[in-house]
Scaffold this active site. Structure first.
Site: not given
Ligand code: NAD
Length: 296
Positions: A95, A170, A245
């Site tokens: 997102t 979204k 966010k």
């Molecule tokens: P998270 O923080 O658990 O995972 C993100 C991952 O990206 C981490 O493991 C981090 O180490 C990795 N990362 C960051 N920069 C990186 C890079 N340069 N190279 C490789 N890895 C890298 O977050 P999440 O909850 O999995 O969310 C991910 C996305 O999905 C976000 O944009 C969030 O807004 C969206 N989202 C989350 C949810 C939810 O319920 N968690 C729901 C819908 C959408």
């Protein structure tokens, strides 16, 4: 079956990657956090040495990262666009802001790749169960190529329009959710002051014109909807930090596009207060406690 690079194996990325493995694809994964990569390996992902290493033989490159600057950095500084075979499809499920999403499309297209922005709705539970809603933005050709992979991780796939349209859908959806949760919370707070029981308000509003998802699927008080986080001390679910966010992304997009979103602006400020109240890791429906000024 395809060779897929999956970059960003956090709470959402790992179960999504695991579902692609289950469908028979070969998934090479990379994450900056070694523990997250190790966990994904336990679920069938092959560990790559870097994001570029994961992409070098991939037909499909999926990113699931925290922000727009992370997606752009993975595409450029981390060398993924340079490493991937020409004509590969880049699917960004993170997102992110609409401007960065459009920039990601342009970078991919200039490098001879196809691109889709496809943020998701449905949370960690939806990611595990492969029941996410996938909101895709990009050309018809790119969408046709991406669709089978979106269907492998989601239940409902919607082609919303051109580059950035998935992100636009979204943040509009989540702005509705953020505002409507506050409206429902205010109604329960008023009901409490008026001596009306939670169940009575629920029974009336859930079958009247006040009906909405925040009430009937995610009720912010314990009792009427047994599965809502209110019954579990506001354990997320969808953390208030993530709602903040998305609300901030909606306000950034409103400022850039000239849309007037006064309720969105007020709701963003309330979630900011909820976060600074020490509740960033709680479910966003716990905002009812901020509105009441107390936990019960
Ligand atoms: P998270 O923080 O658990 O995972 C993100 C991952 O990206 C981490 O493991 C981090 O180490 C990795 N990362 C960051 N920069 C990186 C890079 N340069 N190279 C490789 N890895 C890298 O977050 P999440 O909850 O999995 O969310 C991910 C996305 O999905 C976000 O944009 C969030 O807004 C969206 N989202 C989350 C949810 C939810 O319920 N968690 C729901 C819908 C959408």
């Amino acid at each position: 079956m395809a060779n897929i690079a999956f970059i960003g194996l956090g709470n959402m990325g790992t179960p999504m990657a695991a579902n692609l493995v289950k469908k028979g694809h070969t998934v090479a994964g990379f994450d900056l956090t070694p523990a997250n990569l190790e966990f994904a390996v336990k679920r069938g992902v092959k560990a790559a040495k870097s994001a570029a290493d994961a992409a070098k033989t991939a037909d499909v490159i999926i990113t699931m990262l925290p922000s727009g600057k992370d997606t752009i950095a993975v595409y450029t500084k981390a060398g993924v666009l340079d490493a991937a075979p020409k004509g590969a499809i880049f699917i960004d499920c993170s997102t992110i802001d609409v401007t960065s999403a459009r920039q990601a499309h342009e970078l991919a297209s200039n490098a001879g790749m196809l691109a889709i922005d496809s943020p998701v709705s449905g949370g960690i539970g939806g990611a595990e169960a492969a029941t996410l809603t996938m909101m895709a933005g990009g050309s018809k050709d790119a969408f046709a190529k991406a669709k089978p992979f979106l269907e492998a991780v989601g239940k409902k796939v919607v082609h919303c329009g051109d580059a950035g349209a998935g992100q636009a859908a979204k943040i509009c959806n989540n702005m509705i959710l953020g505002i409507s949760m506050i409206a429902v919370s205010e109604a329960f707070t008023l009901a409490e002051k008026l001596g009306l029981s939670h169940q009575a308000l629920y029974d009336v509003a859930s079958t009247s014109s006040g009906q909405c998802w925040a009430l009937t699927s995610y009720c912010p008080v314990p009792g009427p909807v047994p599965t809502s986080p209110a019954n579990n001390n506001y354990k997320p679910g969808f953390a208030s930090a993530l709602m903040l966010k998305d609300m901030k992304l909606s306000q950034e997009a409103a400022a850039q596009s000239g849309a007037t979103t006064p309720m969105g602006a007020a709701a963003t400020q309330l979630y900011a207060l909820h976060n600074s109240w020490g509740e960033s890791a709680s479910d966003f429906s716990g905002i009812i406690n901020l509105i009441r000024g107390k936990t019960q």
